[in-house]
Structures are given as C-alpha cells and as structure tokens.
Enzyme design. Structure first.
Site, mmCIF file in Angstrom:
data_model
loop_
_atom_site.group_PDB
_atom_site.id
_atom_site.type_symbol
_atom_site.label_atom_id
_atom_site.label_comp_id
_atom_site.label_asym_id
_atom_site.label_seq_id
_atom_site.Cartn_x
_atom_site.Cartn_y
_atom_site.Cartn_z
ATOM 1 N N GLY A 91 0.837 -1.192 0.000
ATOM 2 C CA GLY A 91 0.000 0.000 0.000
ATOM 3 C C GLY A 91 0.872 1.243 0.000
ATOM 4 N N GLN A 128 2.886 10.036 1.008
ATOM 5 C CA GLN A 128 4.168 9.332 1.106
ATOM 6 C C GLN A 128 5.091 9.637 -0.073
ATOM 7 O OE1 GLN A 128 2.108 5.351 2.018
ATOM 8 N NE2 GLN A 128 4.064 5.206 3.097
ATOM 9 N N CYS A 184 5.806 0.217 7.310
ATOM 10 C CA CYS A 184 5.386 1.331 6.461
ATOM 11 C C CYS A 184 6.578 1.755 5.623
ATOM 12 C CB CYS A 184 4.912 2.493 7.339
ATOM 13 S SG CYS A 184 4.443 3.952 6.395
ATOM 14 N N LEU A 185 6.345 1.987 4.329
ATOM 15 C CA LEU A 185 7.447 2.398 3.457
ATOM 16 C C LEU A 185 8.036 3.736 3.888
ATOM 17 C CD1 LEU A 185 5.978 1.265 0.041
ATOM 18 C CD2 LEU A 185 7.945 0.296 1.239
ATOM 19 N N HIS A 212 -4.597 1.555 7.499
ATOM 20 C CA HIS A 212 -3.246 2.127 7.533
ATOM 21 C C HIS A 212 -3.108 3.252 6.495
ATOM 22 C CE1 HIS A 212 1.302 1.515 7.830
ATOM 23 N NE2 HIS A 212 1.182 2.253 6.737
ATOM 24 N N GLU A 213 -3.598 3.001 5.271
ATOM 25 C CA GLU A 213 -3.426 3.991 4.192
ATOM 26 C C GLU A 213 -4.345 5.189 4.388
ATOM 27 O OE1 GLU A 213 -0.871 3.703 2.501
ATOM 28 O OE2 GLU A 213 -0.465 1.595 2.949
ATOM 29 N N HIS A 260 -2.828 7.623 6.659
ATOM 30 C CA HIS A 260 -1.852 8.513 6.007
ATOM 31 C C HIS A 260 -2.530 9.780 5.481
ATOM 32 C CE1 HIS A 260 2.005 6.476 6.004
ATOM 33 N NE2 HIS A 260 1.482 5.351 5.548
HETATM 34 C C1 QAP Z 1 0.833 -0.760 4.808
HETATM 35 O O1 QAP Z 1 3.046 -1.217 4.157
HETATM 36 C C2 QAP Z 1 0.386 -2.040 5.435
HETATM 37 O O2 QAP Z 1 9.836 -1.201 6.610
HETATM 38 C C3 QAP Z 1 1.767 -0.954 3.644
HETATM 39 O O3 QAP Z 1 11.822 -1.906 4.968
HETATM 40 C C4 QAP Z 1 1.046 -2.532 6.562
HETATM 41 O O4 QAP Z 1 3.791 -1.959 2.204
HETATM 42 C C5 QAP Z 1 -0.663 -2.752 4.924
HETATM 43 C C6 QAP Z 1 7.862 -2.101 3.686
HETATM 44 C C7 QAP Z 1 0.621 -3.715 7.147
HETATM 45 C C8 QAP Z 1 -1.074 -3.931 5.504
HETATM 46 C C9 QAP Z 1 -0.430 -4.441 6.621
HETATM 47 C C10 QAP Z 1 8.188 -1.661 4.945
HETATM 48 C C11 QAP Z 1 8.900 -2.447 2.823
HETATM 49 C C12 QAP Z 1 6.477 -2.135 3.196
HETATM 50 C C13 QAP Z 1 9.505 -1.619 5.365
HETATM 51 C C14 QAP Z 1 4.042 -1.667 3.344
HETATM 52 C C15 QAP Z 1 10.538 -1.981 4.498
HETATM 53 C C16 QAP Z 1 10.229 -2.404 3.234
HETATM 54 C C17 QAP Z 1 5.401 -1.721 3.910
HETATM 55 CO CO CO Z 2 2.415 3.520 5.570
#
Ligand code: QAP
Ligand code: CO
Length: 172
Positions: free
Chosen positions: A46, A51, A93-94, A135-136, A139
């Site tokens: 997501g 972001q 989270c990215l 989560h999104e 944001h």
């Molecule tokens: C949000 O999160 C989310 O720390 C999206 O080093 C979270 O895509 C949705 C990511 C939990 C559903 C469940 C995070 C990639 C990606 C990092 C992400 C990283 C590399 C996070």
């Molecule tokens: Co995030």
C-alpha cells in the site's frame, strides 16, 4: 511511468491532512500509475499520496500477493462507513523503513471511495486488506502506524529509528 521518491518519517508532509481530490483527469491517473509502480518496486502492499509528497486523498493498495482479493485498487477520497471486530498484527510502512510493530485495528471495514474516473464504489474488506485500508487512510489524515503504539513501544521506536534511518542513508 516513473518511480517516485518515498518520503521518510519525520518528513513534515506525512503529518499534514490531505486535501480531497475533485478533478479526475489524466494527471491524477498518471500519479496513481506512478504510485503503483513505486509500491511494487519497494516492494509494498500500500502507498498513499502524502508518502510521495503529494497532499491529496489518493492511495493505491494491492495485497493480492499475500492474501486473495481484488488486485490493484486506486482509491480516491475514501471513507470508512462501518468497522467491526479487532485484530492485532505486525505492520510496517514504506515511510518508516525497517521498523515493525503490532497495531490494533478493526478486522473488517466497509469503505466508500471514488475510482480514477470519479465513480463511487463501496467495498468490504477483511484481514490484511482491512488493515491496509485503515493504515493507508490514516496517512491521508496525517497519522502513521507508530502514532498508535503504546508509550513503551513508542519510546522503543524513538530510540531505534534514528539509527535505522542513518544506516539506510549510508547505504544510498
Ligand atoms: C501498509 O506497508 C500495510 O519497513 C503498507 O523496509 C502494513 O507496504 C498494509 C515495507 C501492514 C497492511 C499491513 C516496509 C517495505 C512495506 C519496510 C508496506 C521496508 C520495506 C510496507
Ligand atoms: Co504507511
């Protein structure tokens, strides 16, 4: 298509409530396509417009690699109509790279949003998709998953994160 630069906490754009989208044009569709490309490249499930430095109520989600579901969704002006149940799962989270923590969320949500043509859609999500929507959408309101942590976990985050970010910047 283009890869966009992902903003990392504590970039101030992540704290600003995003503005509703009212023009459904090719520029919006290009931004959504670039966000999807950036999300897949990360890789992530997501990504919300703040972001990538754009304070608009637009996000992309695709959890289908980890959980069955509709595939890529481009979501404009979302609103949670109903939420029920509870779950407590690990999130990342990215914009907060390298830090993960459990967060309490609703297990099922009903979301109303507009697609990239401005058509209204209503969708029910559960499990990972429900977490991703919450989560999104956070944001878009300037809220990060670390804002939901207990004081103890938050202090762990404050201690660990600067080191994680410093290591990441040395790699670049
Ligand atoms: C949000 O999160 C989310 O720390 C999206 O080093 C979270 O895509 C949705 C990511 C939990 C559903 C469940 C995070 C990639 C990606 C990092 C992400 C990283 C590399 C996070
Ligand atoms: Co995030």
């Amino acid at each position: 298509m283009a890869l966009l630069q992902i903003r990392h906490y504590p970039d101030p754009v992540l704290k600003v409530p995003a503005v509703p989208v009212d023009v459904f044009d090719d520029q919006l569709r290009q931004l959504a396509a670039d966000m999807a490309e950036t999300m897949y490249a990360a890789p992530g499930v997501g990504l919300a417009a703040p972001q990538v430095g754009v304070s608009s109520r637009l996000l992309v989600i695709d959890c289908s690699a980890r959980d069955e579901g509709p595939g890529l969704l481009s979501v404009v002006n979302p609103e949670i109509l109903e939420a029920e149940g509870e779950l407590f799962d690990e999130e990342g989270c990215l914009s907060v790279p390298g830090f993960y923590a459990n967060v309490a969320r609703s297990a099922r949500v009903k979301v109303r949003f507009q697609d990239l043509q401005g058509e209204t859609r209503v969708l029910e999500a559960e499990g990972l998709w429900a977490v991703a929507f919450q989560h999104e959408i956070d944001h878009l309101d300037g809220i990060l998953f670390v804002d939901h942590l207990s004081p103890l976990k938050k202090s762990m985050f404050r201690k660990k994160y600067p080191k994680i970010l410093q290591q990441l910047e040395e790699q670049l």
